[in-house]
Enzyme design. Sequence first.
Site, PDB file in Angstrom:
ATOM      1  N   HIS A 188       3.212  -9.137   1.348  1.00 17.20           N
ATOM      2  CA  HIS A 188       4.617  -8.852   1.586  1.00 17.20           C
ATOM      3  C   HIS A 188       4.832  -7.784   2.656  1.00 17.20           C
ATOM      4  O   HIS A 188       5.903  -7.203   2.737  1.00 17.20           O
ATOM      5  CB  HIS A 188       5.298  -8.430   0.284  1.00 17.20           C
ATOM      6  CG  HIS A 188       5.371  -9.532  -0.726  1.00 17.20           C
ATOM      7  ND1 HIS A 188       6.017  -9.384  -1.940  1.00 17.20           N
ATOM      8  CD2 HIS A 188       4.878 -10.803  -0.724  1.00 17.20           C
ATOM      9  CE1 HIS A 188       5.911 -10.519  -2.636  1.00 17.20           C
ATOM     10  NE2 HIS A 188       5.220 -11.385  -1.915  1.00 17.20           N
ATOM     11  N   ASP A 245       1.387  -9.391  -3.026  1.00 15.29           N
ATOM     12  CA  ASP A 245       2.526  -8.472  -2.930  1.00 15.29           C
ATOM     13  C   ASP A 245       2.325  -7.594  -1.702  1.00 15.29           C
ATOM     14  O   ASP A 245       1.645  -7.997  -0.756  1.00 15.29           O
ATOM     15  CB  ASP A 245       2.664  -7.651  -4.213  1.00 15.29           C
ATOM     16  CG  ASP A 245       4.118  -7.299  -4.522  1.00 15.29           C
ATOM     17  OD1 ASP A 245       4.761  -6.678  -3.656  1.00 15.29           O
ATOM     18  OD2 ASP A 245       4.616  -7.627  -5.613  1.00 15.29           O
TER      19      ASP A 245
END
Length: 398
Positions: free
Chosen positions: A244, A221
């Site tokens: 991310h 993430d």
Amino acid sequence: MEMKVIIVLLLLLKLFSLVTAQCRSVYNILDHGAIADIRTDNSLAFMNAFQAACSSHYTNCTQIIHVPANKTFLLNPIFFKGPCNSASLHVEINGNITAPNEPSDWMCDRNGCDRWIHFKHVNGLSIYGAGTINGQGKKWWKLLDQRRPSAMEITSSSNVQVSGIRFEDNPHVHLVIDSSTDVYLSNLTVQAPGNSPNTDSLHIKASTNVFIDSCSIGTGDDCISIVDGSSYLNITNIICGPGHGISIGSLGKGGSNETVEHVYVSDSAFRGSTNGARIKTWQGGKGHARHMVFERIACDNAANPIIIDQYYCDHEHCHNQIDAVHVSNVTFREFSGTSRKKTAVKLSCSDTVPCTDIFMENINLRYRHHTNTTSYCKSVYGRVTGEMMPDVPCLTQE
């Protein structure tokens, strides 16, 4: 005579400074009952060491909780709560701290597991060393319908430092900084597989004066996520990937009023990440994301090197709404490298609350085989200057 008195006073002051600087109390967790056999729960030993250090009456001395090297200690969820008597409490982690392998073996309270290692109201906290914190997250990642614990959370504290530690395979977020001030995070390594769900590395919430430097991050993430109430962050020398990207938000979920401002990110690299510099907000929200600079950024096969997304919708059914978090005064300067997608710059802003004062300078992002990239614009206003690849026609050329 007066000169002699002054000299004596200066010598006494120097002597006092040396004594104060050398005043250290060390609490080895082995001396408090810890057993490094990977089977014994050492929560009581860690808590005993913390309580002894925290309650010490030597308020001018540095209190040091020591986790020795070349040993691994099993630890269940634990809550270290201050305030402490001393102005400086150190946790020196040279060994390894591991969580139970099976989620069912975690000794959580009846409300479930939100955190594994939690510090609250501990001012002057410094956590450092060459050790590893491993949350044994692999089996947790399969429990998508169950709340998963963050590895370490530091809340309501000031003058905090975390350096040198390796965080590995934690069930959820690796390190959370919440409602804290004057925080320094440096030389951290955070690793989890790129497909591990919601394993944000560093999550900053409602905190000010946060400095993050020289960290190597690869998770499933956000490498760094900055959410509501955070301001005055300085982030430098970050290697991000997989992950991310460095994300502002998400902000405004459920119509909430949320703000992030004064964020500076520089001299960092995105390597194979799904995003680079990202601002993400939900429709229907309120508040602002403003006064931000991203500069001197190297991208190597990053999917979305530059992205503002005011239509963020994470695994939910979303519909168009009038309200939006206002994104303004954001600079992207000196980006270079390659984009995994042909659209390297995406500025997708609200029709009713458009993005304003977006500035770009010297962007050089190429698609595979060094071909030209493109941009996407919606309801965004600002300026560009210098050499631009891709061209961003919605912004005014200076």
